[in-house]
Design an enzyme around this catalytic site. Structure first.
Site, mmCIF file in Angstrom:
data_model
loop_
_atom_site.group_PDB
_atom_site.id
_atom_site.type_symbol
_atom_site.label_atom_id
_atom_site.label_comp_id
_atom_site.label_asym_id
_atom_site.label_seq_id
_atom_site.Cartn_x
_atom_site.Cartn_y
_atom_site.Cartn_z
ATOM 1 N N SER A 145 -4.695 1.803 10.802
ATOM 2 C CA SER A 145 -3.264 1.700 11.247
ATOM 3 C C SER A 145 -3.160 -0.021 11.397
ATOM 4 O O SER A 145 -3.886 -0.807 12.267
ATOM 5 C CB SER A 145 -2.884 2.248 12.673
ATOM 6 N N ARG A 146 -2.299 -0.643 10.919
ATOM 7 C CA ARG A 146 -2.160 -2.171 10.925
ATOM 8 C C ARG A 146 -1.749 -2.390 12.426
ATOM 9 O O ARG A 146 -2.152 -3.445 12.884
ATOM 10 C CB ARG A 146 -0.801 -2.379 9.830
ATOM 11 N N LYS A 148 9.451 1.275 7.820
ATOM 12 C CA LYS A 148 9.550 1.691 9.171
ATOM 13 C C LYS A 148 9.604 0.228 10.260
ATOM 14 O O LYS A 148 8.952 -0.034 10.828
ATOM 15 C CB LYS A 148 8.096 2.374 9.719
ATOM 16 N N LYS A 203 7.438 3.908 17.128
ATOM 17 C CA LYS A 203 6.093 4.411 17.249
ATOM 18 C C LYS A 203 5.149 2.988 17.039
ATOM 19 O O LYS A 203 4.118 2.992 17.372
ATOM 20 C CB LYS A 203 5.553 5.424 16.419
ATOM 21 N N SER A 218 0.742 -1.420 0.076
ATOM 22 C CA SER A 218 0.065 0.037 -0.062
ATOM 23 C C SER A 218 0.611 1.298 0.025
ATOM 24 O O SER A 218 0.631 2.103 -0.646
ATOM 25 C CB SER A 218 -0.867 0.098 1.316
#
Length: 335
Positions: free
Chosen positions: A253-254, A107, A190, A13
């Site tokens: 958010s995964r 990330k 995060k 994605s």
């Protein structure tokens, strides 16, 4: 004058979204392993597996050939999950032109080596300006045209400035930062805090508790990031606080979703088995705990998340464990 050519590796994605942003400005090719994904992007200008319902730029091309994607690129962008980054870079390094900038979108931290993704790039492809593009960037919102901002982090300000126009649009603002370490760690750490926030949502702990977890999570992120060489000011910016807020608060958010499913009683293995995309916080939690213990940095939230993900603790036990954490000065270790 020859137009800049960009290659993006990874058609998930976020990789597809960044390729779409670049394709509106410069010649862009997107590499994917799956021939069906490549065919759909080229023929139907869609990536229904990862971005269902969104039209991609007609000028965006896709390929399954690493050589075709990379050999003529002036900018190489890597959107490969952390566990696959080393192999893909190894496979394509014979095709990469000398000195071109290489930008990571990933990330996460590499398990075993505990390296950041830009360090993995530097190890395998030395001699390139290496940095990252990061920020509070949910792919579906950017594809839908909502305003957003990101940071292009590179040690060389001139190279970073030259790349701003490659990815920017009227609704996607791109800032620069020379603190690669801080920007990269903010994006990786995060994700672990977002799993904690998701567990809280699933447990119904309330907004006050979630706000406490997010802000104390930012303190952990900043302490560990500074200990690893990041500028503390970076963690108050887009790649720190901004990315943390988006990842902890958004239903897209995964990593937050992982936390919510843990609170429903699912195991880590069950969650991973049913996911279509990678939640980097699952693997990163182990690396964070290892680094924190080695450096003597307290990260109680990350430790509780790691316990739930990998040691068989329950989300209820994790939140009870956080209640036992002693309160000291709020800015202790941050000033």
């Amino acid at each position: 004058m020859r137009q800049v050519k960009v290659a993006v590796l990874g058609a998930g994605s976020w990789g597809t979204t960044v390729a779409s942003l670049a394709a509106r400005n410069v010649d862009t090719v997107l590499w994917a392993r799956d021939a069906a994904v490549v065919e759909e992007i080229n023929d139907k200008h869609q990536n229904s597996r990862y971005l269902a319902g969104f039209a991609l730029p007609r000028r965006l091309r896709a390929t399954t050939s690493l050589e075709e994607a990379v050999y003529n690129a002036d900018v190489l962008v890597t959107g490969i999950p952390s566990h696959g980054m080393r192999q893909v870079l190894s496979d394509c390094r014979d095709f990469v032109r000398p000195w071109i900038p290489i930008i990571s979108l990933t990330k996460g931290l590499e398990q075993g080596t505990r390296l950041r993704m830009t360090q993995v790039i530097d190890e395998l492809l030395p001699g390139h300006p290496t940095g990252l593009l990061a920020g509070p960037n949910l792919a579906t919102e950017i594809m839908a045209g909502y305003a957003a901002a990101a940071v292009i982090a590179l040690p060389d300000e001139q190279v970073a400035a030259s790349l701003q126009t490659v990815f920017a649009s009227p609704r996607f603002r791109v800032y620069t930062n020379t603190d690669v370490v801080g920007c990269e760690l903010g994006g990786a750490l995060k994700n672990v805090i977002a799993i904690a926030a998701g567990m809280g949502t699933g447990l119904g702990v309330g907004d006050n508790t979630r706000a406490m977890v997010i802000t104390r999570g930012l303190a952990e992120l900043t302490r560990l990031g500074e200990a690893l060489g990041g500028d503390p000011r970076t963690f108050a910016g887009l790649t720190g606080l901004g990315d943390l807020m988006a990842t902890c608060m958004s239903p897209y958010s995964r990593n937050r979703m992982v936390g919510e499913k843990l609170a429903l009683g699912m195991t880590t293995e069950q969650i991973v088995a049913e996911m279509n995309m990678v939640a980097e916080g699952i693997k990163t939690s182990s690396v964070v705990v290892e680094l924190a213990e080695e450096l003597g940095v307290p990260v109680p939230i990350c430790q509780e998340v790691h316990g739930v993900l990998h040691l068989g603790r329950s989300p209820v036990q994790a939140y009870r464990g956080l209640r036992r954490t002693a309160a000291t000065s709020e800015i202790d270790g941050l000033a």
